[in-house]
Design a protein around this motif. Structure first.
Motif, short mmCIF file in Angstrom:
data_model
loop_
_atom_site.label_atom_id
_atom_site.label_comp_id
_atom_site.label_asym_id
_atom_site.label_seq_id
_atom_site.Cartn_x
_atom_site.Cartn_y
_atom_site.Cartn_z
N ASN A 152 -14.60 0.64 -43.34
CA ASN A 152 -15.37 1.40 -42.36
C ASN A 152 -15.82 0.51 -41.22
O ASN A 152 -16.10 -0.68 -41.42
N SER A 153 -15.92 1.10 -40.03
CA SER A 153 -16.39 0.37 -38.85
C SER A 153 -17.76 0.89 -38.45
O SER A 153 -18.08 2.07 -38.66
N TRP A 154 -18.56 -0.01 -37.83
CA TRP A 154 -19.92 0.34 -37.45
C TRP A 154 -20.26 -0.27 -36.10
O TRP A 154 -19.98 -1.44 -35.85
N LEU A 155 -20.89 0.53 -35.26
CA LEU A 155 -21.51 0.01 -34.05
C LEU A 155 -23.00 -0.10 -34.36
O LEU A 155 -23.68 0.91 -34.53
N VAL A 156 -23.50 -1.33 -34.45
CA VAL A 156 -24.82 -1.62 -35.01
C VAL A 156 -25.79 -2.01 -33.89
O VAL A 156 -25.45 -2.81 -33.01
N GLY A 167 -14.79 -2.68 -39.90
CA GLY A 167 -13.37 -2.45 -39.65
C GLY A 167 -12.95 -2.72 -38.22
O GLY A 167 -13.63 -3.41 -37.46
N LYS A 168 -11.81 -2.09 -37.84
CA LYS A 168 -11.19 -2.38 -36.56
C LYS A 168 -11.25 -1.22 -35.59
O LYS A 168 -10.51 -1.18 -34.60
N ALA A 169 -12.12 -0.25 -35.82
CA ALA A 169 -12.22 0.89 -34.91
C ALA A 169 -12.59 0.42 -33.50
O ALA A 169 -13.27 -0.59 -33.31
N ASP A 170 -12.16 1.18 -32.54
CA ASP A 170 -12.44 0.89 -31.13
C ASP A 170 -13.62 1.74 -30.67
O ASP A 170 -13.60 2.97 -30.83
N TYR A 171 -14.65 1.11 -30.12
CA TYR A 171 -15.80 1.82 -29.56
C TYR A 171 -15.78 1.69 -28.04
O TYR A 171 -15.58 0.59 -27.52
N ALA A 172 -15.99 2.80 -27.35
CA ALA A 172 -15.98 2.79 -25.89
C ALA A 172 -16.90 3.88 -25.38
O ALA A 172 -17.35 4.75 -26.14
N ILE A 173 -17.19 3.85 -24.09
CA ILE A 173 -18.01 4.87 -23.44
C ILE A 173 -17.10 5.71 -22.54
O ILE A 173 -16.33 5.17 -21.75
N ASP A 174 -17.19 7.02 -22.70
CA ASP A 174 -16.38 7.94 -21.91
C ASP A 174 -17.29 9.05 -21.37
O ASP A 174 -17.79 9.88 -22.13
N ARG A 214 -22.54 -8.93 -48.99
CA ARG A 214 -21.13 -9.13 -48.67
C ARG A 214 -21.02 -9.24 -47.16
O ARG A 214 -21.45 -8.33 -46.45
N LYS A 215 -20.46 -10.28 -46.67
CA LYS A 215 -20.42 -10.53 -45.24
C LYS A 215 -19.74 -9.39 -44.50
O LYS A 215 -18.63 -8.98 -44.85
N GLY A 216 -20.41 -8.88 -43.46
CA GLY A 216 -19.83 -7.83 -42.63
C GLY A 216 -19.95 -6.44 -43.18
O GLY A 216 -19.60 -5.47 -42.52
N VAL A 217 -20.45 -6.29 -44.42
CA VAL A 217 -20.57 -4.97 -45.03
C VAL A 217 -21.91 -4.36 -44.66
O VAL A 217 -22.96 -4.99 -44.82
N VAL A 218 -21.88 -3.14 -44.18
CA VAL A 218 -23.08 -2.42 -43.81
C VAL A 218 -23.46 -1.50 -44.97
O VAL A 218 -22.60 -0.81 -45.54
N PHE A 219 -24.74 -1.48 -45.33
CA PHE A 219 -25.15 -0.63 -46.43
C PHE A 219 -26.54 -0.07 -46.16
O PHE A 219 -27.30 -0.58 -45.33
N MET A 244 -26.15 5.45 -39.61
CA MET A 244 -26.94 4.65 -40.53
C MET A 244 -28.39 4.65 -40.09
O MET A 244 -28.70 4.49 -38.91
N ILE A 245 -29.29 4.85 -41.05
CA ILE A 245 -30.72 4.88 -40.81
C ILE A 245 -31.36 3.73 -41.59
O ILE A 245 -31.20 3.64 -42.80
N ARG A 246 -32.07 2.84 -40.89
CA ARG A 246 -32.63 1.65 -41.53
C ARG A 246 -31.54 0.88 -42.26
O ARG A 246 -31.69 0.47 -43.41
N GLY A 247 -30.42 0.67 -41.59
CA GLY A 247 -29.27 0.01 -42.19
C GLY A 247 -29.52 -1.47 -42.48
O GLY A 247 -30.42 -2.10 -41.91
N GLN A 248 -28.68 -2.00 -43.37
CA GLN A 248 -28.80 -3.39 -43.81
C GLN A 248 -27.42 -4.05 -43.78
O GLN A 248 -26.40 -3.41 -43.99
N SER A 249 -27.41 -5.36 -43.54
CA SER A 249 -26.18 -6.15 -43.65
C SER A 249 -26.61 -7.60 -43.87
O SER A 249 -27.04 -8.27 -42.94
N ARG A 250 -26.48 -8.04 -45.12
CA ARG A 250 -26.99 -9.36 -45.48
C ARG A 250 -25.87 -10.24 -46.01
O ARG A 250 -25.05 -9.79 -46.82
N PRO A 251 -25.81 -11.49 -45.58
CA PRO A 251 -24.73 -12.38 -46.04
C PRO A 251 -24.67 -12.51 -47.56
O PRO A 251 -23.59 -12.62 -48.14
N GLU A 252 -25.82 -12.48 -48.22
CA GLU A 252 -25.81 -12.66 -49.67
C GLU A 252 -25.25 -11.43 -50.39
O GLU A 252 -24.93 -11.49 -51.57
#
Length: 465
Positions: free
Chosen positions: A77-81, A56-63, A116-121, A106-114
């Protein structure tokens, strides 16, 4: 946390809280190992080098040294991977989220083009600020949904502080995943789907109306052990272990008294309800016990059970109808169909039986024709968590004396007492009214129903209480 696309204030907790509480009764050598554990700080830094954003479009920053994820309008959903993939590891972190914003790691996360592109699972340690408070539970993002809810872990639920900092620990060692929240054991899962993958910080999708205030989640003090993490695993806990390997019992399940009712290979332990032999309308193949819907008839266990907990993984075909009957009283059948209490298995969206009966009491998870399945674990979100035809679901039955519970995918659906005035009133209104003392037998076999449709079963296991 999210549904698959086919379906939907205290002071900061000290970083060592988990180790201190969990090791309070450990051996001196175990305490020494923890004190010398090779932790590495992996908290994201300014510029987010070694990490990338996806989804997604969430903003990640350090504060001020904390990772901040701010929700933005959008339905994804947005993810910093992490750019790094990990196998076995232990991770600890502190997290604080707006009470309106679900999150997770996410623990041992996956994201594979085959896929869905950009989907973290993959596996996710839940951060749940809702009234349900299932933080520390394990969720299988975009796949099987909940692997370990906190529906039966009140101690972990009670320790969560909504709106404040909470401390998490996750051990991913071999095929076992364990979690703690604020030092309290939360989840214990044995599974063999993903042996390695990335870690990722989630900002959950939110309704556009909530995005005006940009609710945020914060993470700090993120550290990992990747060098021989098994050496630094915490001692055994007393929470139940959930096994997700097909037709296999984990060591924890065996210790708890679970036994396989079906061995995954033969028909041993089962027979036709109507005859001593096993019927031809069922098949055993590819680790599944399947009713073909060709008129083979119901099958039952070859012995009765009294007080028990039963777990069955089932997969419906489109429009399918079946059921798990229990406390069967053969004397009531008199040559006809088996008569007993039934945990309904049904494709609610495509089978007409879902609209029959009263108030949905013939839908999946219900006590058939008597009590409609309702989300008793999370009344504020009443919908069922059901995977669609072609995907696996888990039914759990608990029979302890007169008390009975139906669970579906980790959520309690039905809760009743056999023989109570309320129960007998329901019987009187049901199709079972003609049977004397229906549902009140002390014991009986367990039955899998042939209702004319293809349904697959696996991982059929039971422990006597």
């Amino acid at each position: 946390m999210t549904r698959p696309l086919t379906c939907l204030a205290l002071a900061a907790v000290p970083l060592m809280l988990t180790s201190v509480q969990a090791l309070s009764q450990a051996t001196p050598s175990a305490q020494t190992r923890q004190a010398s554990a090779p932790w590495r700080d992996v908290t994201p830094r300014e510029g987010l080098a070694g990490w990338h954003v996806t989804g997604g479009k969430a903003d990640y920053a350090i504060d001020k040294g904390e990772l901040v994820g701010r929700a933005m309008p959008g339905g994804t959903n947005s993810w910093l991977v992490s750019d790094t993939s990990y196998g076995d590891f232990i991770i600890e972190f502190d997290a604080k989220t707006d009470p309106k914003l679900n999150s997770g790691v996410m623990i041992r996360g996956q994201s594979r083009p085959e896929y869905r592109k950009g989907v973290v699972f993959g596996y996710q340690a839940e951060i749940d600020p809702s009234a349900r408070r299932w933080s520390g539970g394990l969720y299988d993002e975009q796949r099987r949904q909940w692997l370990y809810t906190l529906g039966r872990n009140e101690a972990a639920r009670e320790t969560f502080q909504s709106g404040g900092w909470n401390h998490y620990r996750v051990e991913a060692i071999g095929n076992r995943l364990r979690t703690w929240i604020n030092g309290v054991p939360a989840a214990d899962v044995v599974d063999d789907v993903d042996a390695r993958g990335f870690i990722a910080f989630q900002v959950h999708a939110i309704p556009d109306a909530d995005a005006v205030q940009h609710p945020e989640v914060r993470f700090k003090s993120v550290r990992m052990i990747t060098d021989n993490p098994a050496r630094y695993a915490l001692p055994a806990t007393t929470i139940p272990q959930q096994g997700w390997q097909s037709n296999h019992l984990s060591d924890g399940e065996r210790r708890a008294g679970w036994k396989l009712l079906w061995d995954g290979r033969t028909t041993a332990g089962w027979r036709s309800f109507a005859a001593p032999a096993f019927p031809k309308g069922w098949s055993v193949a590819d680790g599944m016990l399947s009713v073909q819907g060709t008129g083979g008839g119901d099958i039952v266990t070859t012995r009765p059970y009294r007080d028990f907990e039963l777990s069955v993984d089932f997969r419906l075909t489109q429009g399918a109808n079946s059921g798990i009957k229990y406390l069967i009283d053969p004397a009531l059948a008199k040559g006809g169909p088996a008569v007993g209490l039934e945990y309904q298995l049904l494709d609610d969206a495509n089978h007409p039986d879902a609209k029959m009966g009263r108030d949905g009491n013939r839908t999946v998870g219900s006590l058939y024709d008597m009590i409609a399945a309702r989300n008793l674990s999370d009344p504020a979100s009443p919908g069922k968590r059901v995977n669609p035809p072609g995907e696996w679901n888990r039914a759990v039955l608990v029979v302890r004396g007169k008390h009975v519970e139906h669970w579906l995918n980790g959520f309690k659906m039905v809760d009743y007492d056999r023989g109570s005035p309320a129960f007998r009133a329901l019987v009187a209104q049901s199709k079972y009214a003609k049977y004397a003392n229906f549902g009140e037998a002390d014991q009986g076999p367990i039955l899998l129903q042939d209702h004319g449709n293809r349904v697959d079963f696996r991982s059929i296991k039971l422990r006597e209480l």
